[in-house]
Design a protein around this motif. Structure first.
Motif, PDB file in Angstrom:
ATOM      1  N   ARG A  70       0.634  -1.282  -0.006  1.00  0.00           N
ATOM      2  CA  ARG A  70       0.084  -0.006   0.076  1.00  0.00           C
ATOM      3  C   ARG A  70       0.817   1.258   0.026  1.00  0.00           C
ATOM      4  O   ARG A  70       1.805   1.431   0.812  1.00  0.00           O
ATOM      5  N   THR A  71       0.620   2.383  -0.752  1.00  0.00           N
ATOM      6  CA  THR A  71       1.320   3.461  -0.652  1.00  0.00           C
ATOM      7  C   THR A  71       0.382   4.721   0.061  1.00  0.00           C
ATOM      8  O   THR A  71       1.201   5.559   0.313  1.00  0.00           O
ATOM      9  N   SER A  72      -0.817   4.643   0.315  1.00  0.00           N
ATOM     10  CA  SER A  72      -1.210   5.345   1.075  1.00  0.00           C
ATOM     11  C   SER A  72      -2.569   4.930   1.829  1.00  0.00           C
ATOM     12  O   SER A  72      -3.108   3.779   1.800  1.00  0.00           O
ATOM     13  N   ALA A  73      -2.903   5.643   2.951  1.00  0.00           N
ATOM     14  CA  ALA A  73      -3.831   5.177   4.034  1.00  0.00           C
ATOM     15  C   ALA A  73      -4.564   6.387   4.475  1.00  0.00           C
ATOM     16  O   ALA A  73      -4.011   7.439   4.545  1.00  0.00           O
ATOM     17  N   GLU A  74      -5.643   6.125   5.129  1.00  0.00           N
ATOM     18  CA  GLU A  74      -6.648   7.333   5.626  1.00  0.00           C
ATOM     19  C   GLU A  74      -7.069   7.062   7.048  1.00  0.00           C
ATOM     20  O   GLU A  74      -7.007   5.910   7.353  1.00  0.00           O
ATOM     21  N   GLY A  75      -7.162   8.058   7.592  1.00  0.00           N
ATOM     22  CA  GLY A  75      -7.704   7.983   8.966  1.00  0.00           C
ATOM     23  C   GLY A  75      -8.653   9.068   9.427  1.00  0.00           C
ATOM     24  O   GLY A  75      -8.620  10.200   8.654  1.00  0.00           O
ATOM     25  N   ALA A 102      -2.265   9.760   4.611  1.00  0.00           N
ATOM     26  CA  ALA A 102      -0.977   9.553   4.659  1.00  0.00           C
ATOM     27  C   ALA A 102      -0.293   8.738   3.424  1.00  0.00           C
ATOM     28  O   ALA A 102      -0.774   7.786   2.871  1.00  0.00           O
ATOM     29  N   THR A 103       0.761   9.271   2.822  1.00  0.00           N
ATOM     30  CA  THR A 103       1.412   8.774   1.917  1.00  0.00           C
ATOM     31  C   THR A 103       3.046   8.492   2.156  1.00  0.00           C
ATOM     32  O   THR A 103       3.483   9.205   2.674  1.00  0.00           O
ATOM     33  N   ARG A 104       3.230   7.107   1.693  1.00  0.00           N
ATOM     34  CA  ARG A 104       4.820   6.815   1.825  1.00  0.00           C
ATOM     35  C   ARG A 104       5.895   7.694   1.431  1.00  0.00           C
ATOM     36  O   ARG A 104       5.564   8.214   0.200  1.00  0.00           O
ATOM     37  N   ALA A 108       1.993   2.263   7.981  1.00  0.00           N
ATOM     38  CA  ALA A 108       3.237   1.575   8.512  1.00  0.00           C
ATOM     39  C   ALA A 108       2.921   0.042   9.045  1.00  0.00           C
ATOM     40  O   ALA A 108       3.706  -0.694   8.524  1.00  0.00           O
ATOM     41  N   ARG A 109       1.587  -0.020   9.300  1.00  0.00           N
ATOM     42  CA  ARG A 109       1.143  -1.459   9.764  1.00  0.00           C
ATOM     43  C   ARG A 109       0.492  -2.240   8.886  1.00  0.00           C
ATOM     44  O   ARG A 109       0.177  -3.384   9.396  1.00  0.00           O
ATOM     45  N   GLY A 110      -0.358  -1.767   8.142  1.00  0.00           N
ATOM     46  CA  GLY A 110      -1.404  -2.551   7.454  1.00  0.00           C
ATOM     47  C   GLY A 110      -2.598  -2.603   8.450  1.00  0.00           C
ATOM     48  O   GLY A 110      -2.498  -2.413   9.496  1.00  0.00           O
ATOM     49  N   GLN A 111      -3.844  -2.718   7.550  1.00  0.00           N
ATOM     50  CA  GLN A 111      -5.124  -2.731   8.373  1.00  0.00           C
ATOM     51  C   GLN A 111      -5.260  -3.767   9.356  1.00  0.00           C
ATOM     52  O   GLN A 111      -6.071  -3.691  10.170  1.00  0.00           O
ATOM     53  N   GLU A 112      -4.690  -5.006   8.939  1.00  0.00           N
ATOM     54  CA  GLU A 112      -4.950  -6.228   9.945  1.00  0.00           C
ATOM     55  C   GLU A 112      -4.505  -5.635  11.297  1.00  0.00           C
ATOM     56  O   GLU A 112      -4.993  -6.509  12.295  1.00  0.00           O
ATOM     57  N   GLU A 113      -3.646  -4.840  11.577  1.00  0.00           N
ATOM     58  CA  GLU A 113      -3.208  -4.854  12.768  1.00  0.00           C
ATOM     59  C   GLU A 113      -4.027  -3.428  13.622  1.00  0.00           C
ATOM     60  O   GLU A 113      -3.532  -2.469  14.146  1.00  0.00           O
TER      61      GLU A 113
END
Ligand code: PMV
Length: 314
Positions: free
Chosen positions: A1-6, A39-41, A115-120
């Motif tokens: 994944r290169t981006s994630a939201e919160g 967030a983008t890496r 950083a950690r992926g959604q499974e965590e």
């Protein structure tokens, strides 16, 4: 994944602001408006944060509070890898609606998820309050943690520094009207003001804190019993104590008076005070339960809104 939201919620403090800093309980409610972050890496540091037109870099020794707060959030162990974060808040800044805490929680959730992926998810949530606290310490000095808790969990809850959050199940929905003085409120300043009063005359300030403790205890009972008239009276009492601590202003008092004169069951400042917002409890008769006097409701609600619109332009 290169981006994630919160995302995270804004909040109002229904009862007990300031006293909560001294260990007393307070009651907060999450709002349906809040903050969002993506967030983008980045291949290498430093991490960057854009909020509106402002872009800052994470820098622990900067004189810019936002740069230091962002740095503090990222470096709580385990430190987060370099990211670029785009964040926005749908709440007025400095208005006592928890905009800063909502931003910190949304930014943390986005950066942690990347950083950690959604499974965590559980591991992410465990660190949200810690990272938010590191951020809030830069802006507030001595935050009780109630804002970050509300941003992270929403809902209505009782909070103390020692015990954290305990959910409250109100018997009825609450309808609150939020009015802004249009003046910024510095929580750091008003918390500092009460700290200096406390240093000079601890017995006097403790008396106000004790009064708030008993108001909060009664408010929990009134919420659980669905006694909105009592709840409104308790809001007015809490406001009296806050003005006795000198964190109210003539604009806040004026807005409270307008709301009460327009039919609110009670009104008080919310958050740090010294500016910012007022909350007023809208009577159940004005709420949309299908059984009310609609003409009266529409008129009264409009009067409250008009009064506040007038005050906001100041
Ligand atoms: O952040 P604000 O302005 O909503 O105020 C937070 C509540 C205070 O009790 C005044 C401070 C705190 O850290 O609890």
């Amino acid at each position: 994944r290169t981006s994630a939201e919160g995302t995270a919620s804004g909040k109002v403090i229904l009862f007990g602001e300031h006293a909560v800093v001294y260990g007393s309980p307070a009651i907060a409610a999450g709002l349906d408006r809040g903050a969002h972050a993506r967030a983008t890496r980045l291949a290498s540091g430093p991490s960057t944060l854009r909020i509106g037109d402002e872009t800052v870099v994470a820098d622990g020794s900067s004189s810019n509070d936002l740069e230091r707060a962002f740095h503090a959030l990222l470096t709580v162990a385990p430190a987060l890898p370099p990211v670029h974060v785009e964040a926005r808040s749908d709440l007025p800044p400095g208005g006592g609606l928890g905009s800063s805490a909502a931003l910190s929680v949304a930014i943390t959730r986005a950066a942690e998820a990347l950083a950690r992926g959604q499974e965590e998810d559980a591991a992410i949530e465990a660190r949200v309050l810690e990272r938010a606290a590191a951020w809030e310490r830069i802006f507030h000095g001595n935050p009780s943690g109630i804002d970050a808790m509300a941003a992270a969990r929403g809902g209505i809850f009782r909070f103390t520094r020692a015990e954290g959050a305990r959910p409250i199940l109100p018997r009825q929905d609450l309808a609150l009207c939020v009015g802004s003085t249009g003046q910024p409120s510095s929580t750091r300043e008003t918390v500092g003001l009460i700290a200096s009063q406390h240093a000079k005359d601890p017995v006097l300030v403790q008396r106000s804190i004790d009064a708030v403790t008993s108001i909060v205890g009664n408010a929990v009972l009134a919420l659980e019993a669905g006694d909105q008239r009592a709840l409104g009276d308790l809001m007015n009492m809490n406001q009296l104590v806050l003005s006795g601590l000198f964190v109210s202003t003539s604009e806040l008092e004026e807005l409270c008076a307008l709301a009460r004169a327009s039919g609110a069951l009670g009104a008080k400042l919310t958050g740090g005070g010294g500016g910012g917002c007022v909350i007023a409890l809208v009577p159940p008769a004005f709420q949309s339960d299908g059984t009310r006097d609609e003409a009266r409701e529409a008129k009264s609600a409009a009067r409250i809104l008009d009064a506040w619109r007038g005050a906001e332009g100041r």
